[in-house]
Design an enzyme around this catalytic site. Sequence first.
Site, PDB file in Angstrom:
ATOM      1  N   GLU A  20     -60.336  -8.503 -20.063  1.00  0.00           N
ATOM      2  CA  GLU A  20     -61.067  -9.583 -20.708  1.00  0.00           C
ATOM      3  C   GLU A  20     -60.451 -10.935 -20.341  1.00  0.00           C
ATOM      4  O   GLU A  20     -59.290 -11.008 -19.927  1.00  0.00           O
ATOM      5  CB  GLU A  20     -61.072  -9.395 -22.227  1.00  0.00           C
ATOM      6  CG  GLU A  20     -61.880  -8.183 -22.673  1.00  0.00           C
ATOM      7  CD  GLU A  20     -61.948  -8.057 -24.183  1.00  0.00           C
ATOM      8  OE1 GLU A  20     -61.295  -8.864 -24.891  1.00  0.00           O
ATOM      9  OE2 GLU A  20     -62.655  -7.145 -24.671  1.00  0.00           O
ATOM     10  N   LYS A  78     -91.391 -14.470   7.579  1.00  0.00           N
ATOM     11  CA  LYS A  78     -90.587 -13.464   6.877  1.00  0.00           C
ATOM     12  C   LYS A  78     -91.514 -12.401   6.291  1.00  0.00           C
ATOM     13  O   LYS A  78     -92.520 -12.717   5.646  1.00  0.00           O
ATOM     14  CB  LYS A  78     -89.766 -14.114   5.755  1.00  0.00           C
ATOM     15  CG  LYS A  78     -88.900 -13.139   4.978  1.00  0.00           C
ATOM     16  CD  LYS A  78     -88.137 -13.839   3.860  1.00  0.00           C
ATOM     17  CE  LYS A  78     -87.006 -14.675   4.366  1.00  0.00           C
ATOM     18  NZ  LYS A  78     -86.162 -15.223   3.274  1.00  0.00           N
TER      19      LYS A  78
END
Length: 282
Positions: free
Chosen positions: A35, A183
Amino acid sequence: MILSGSATQQLAAALAAELGDDLARVEYESFPDGEHIVRVPPIDGRAVVVASTVSSDAHVELLQLQDAAHEAGADEIVTVIPYMGYARQDEAFEPGEPVSARTMARAISTGTDRVVTVCPHEQSVLGFFDVPATGVDASAHLANPLPADLADPVFLAPDEGAVGLAQSVRDGYGVGETDHFEKHRHSGSDVTVTPSDVDVSGRDVVVVDDIIATGSTMSEAVGELDDPARVYVTCVHPLLVGNARLKLANAGVEAVYGTDTIERAVSTVSAAPAVAETLQSL
C-alpha cells in the site's frame, strides 16, 4: 501550490515555474504490504494536483493527493491529469466490459473542483467527469524539436480522426502537407494500417499520434512508407512500453519526440506552457 504525483515531477516543476506558484515538497511512501501513502505540507488557497495516471497505483496516488490537499487546508482543488490512463476504454467494446474511462473519471471527480487533462484520447471522455473538465491541446509544441531543414515534409496522422493533430504540428512547424494512414481495427488489440495516397518518395515524413504504447502499429505503418527520405515520430503521450523504441528504430525512424505528460527519455517537449495558459484562464 503545485502538488506533484511521483510520476509527473518534471512537468509539475515546469508548471510551477510557468505559473510562479510554489512547488510543494510531497513525500511518497510504500508500506511492506504494497500500500502507498503521500504527505503534503500545509496549503493556503488553491491546490493544483498534477498527476499522470500511468498505472493503477498512480490512480490511487492521485486520489490520495486530492484528499491530502483537503486535509492540508486547500480551499479549492484543481486536478491536472497530463496523461489519463484508461481513457482509451471509453466504451464497452465487448459485452460485459466496463467503460473504464467513466469509472476513473467519476472517482477522480469526488476529490476535486475541476479537471484539466492534456489531449484526451477522445473528447467525449471529458463528459464522464462530474465536475467541469477541460481538454488542453499541447500538440503544436511537438514541432519545436523537429529539424529546421525538413525536405518538403509530410505530416501523417495514424487515421483520419487524428488529422487535426498532424495539422497542429504542421502549423507549429510552418510548412508541409498533411495526410493520414488508413487504419483498420479488427479487434481491441488487432489493428492494421495501410499507407495513404500521398507520395512520400524522397520527402521527410513526420508521423503524429496522441499515444504510442507498444509501437507495433506505428512501426508497421512506417515500414509501409514508399522510400521516404527521413522519418520522425512525434506523440503527445510517449508510453513506449516494452521494446517500443526498438521497434520504431528498426522500422527506420530517425528520432521520436514526445511531451512530458509521461516522463521518458524522448520527452523533449513540455506541456507546461499549454497547461499554464489554461489554468490562468480558470
